[in-house]
Design an enzyme around this catalytic site. Structure first.
Site, mmCIF file in Angstrom:
data_model
loop_
_atom_site.group_PDB
_atom_site.id
_atom_site.type_symbol
_atom_site.label_atom_id
_atom_site.label_comp_id
_atom_site.label_asym_id
_atom_site.label_seq_id
_atom_site.Cartn_x
_atom_site.Cartn_y
_atom_site.Cartn_z
ATOM 1 N N GLU A 1 0.824 -1.209 0.000
ATOM 2 C CA GLU A 1 0.000 0.000 0.000
ATOM 3 C C GLU A 1 0.859 1.260 0.000
ATOM 4 O OE1 GLU A 1 -2.212 -3.069 2.627
ATOM 5 O OE2 GLU A 1 -0.147 -2.583 2.099
ATOM 6 N N CYS B 1 -2.829 -3.370 7.307
ATOM 7 C CA CYS B 1 -2.493 -3.367 8.727
ATOM 8 C C CYS B 1 -3.170 -2.191 9.431
ATOM 9 C CB CYS B 1 -0.980 -3.334 8.934
ATOM 10 S SG CYS B 1 -0.112 -1.924 8.237
ATOM 11 N N CYS C 1 -0.829 0.985 7.239
ATOM 12 C CA CYS C 1 -1.361 1.111 5.884
ATOM 13 C C CYS C 1 -2.792 1.612 5.892
ATOM 14 C CB CYS C 1 -1.238 -0.219 5.144
ATOM 15 S SG CYS C 1 0.488 -0.629 4.768
#
Length: 144
Positions: free
Chosen positions: A52, A75, A85
């Site tokens: 990401e 996450c 992320c």
């Protein structure tokens, strides 16, 4: 291109790093704005940077209002203490996040998707879950 096409592209990215990401899973991320891919990333060797992060850096301002396709839930917390992320996705202005698989890791485990939803992003789970799930057959997520 369809949602399935973009998710298959994310899955193909993730396959390129299988077995190379240390304890982290290999994740693929594709960001699409106005029908065009504006960013893409895959977890790098050793597990950093995350997919990401790379895709958002590549997309820049084009991420505002865009759709992110992720093979695995982002996450919700980082072991390093840096922005997760899910925090980065929210800050980028992404409007919709399509996720193939949930992540049982203590760093994700619903926390990432909850942050996205709380911030008002549209979140969809399970697109091509079986296909993407094969990427994570050997993944042992950290648990507390």
């Amino acid at each position: 291109m369809t949602d399935d096409d973009h998710m298959r592209a994310a899955i193909a990215l993730a396959r390129t790093q299988l077995g190379k990401t240390g304890l982290n899973p290999s994740v693929g991320c594709v960001i699409v704005a106005g029908g065009a891919v504006v960013g893409q990333g895959v977890t790098q060797a050793g597990g950093r940077p995350h997919a990401e992060e790379q895709a958002l850096d590549q997309a820049g301002e084009a991420a505002r209002g865009a759709v992110a396709y992720l093979t695995l839930e982002p996450c919700g917390q980082r072991s390093t203490g840096t922005a997760s992320c899910s925090e980065r996705l929210v800050a980028s202005g992404i409007a919709r996040v399509v996720i193939a698989c949930t992540d049982a890791s203590t760093y994700a485990s619903g926390r990432g998707t909850e942050r996205l939803r709380t911030a008002g992003l549209k979140v969809e789970l399970g697109l091509l879950e079986t296909e993407a799930g094969s990427l994570y057959a050997d993944y042992q997520p950290p648990r507390t």
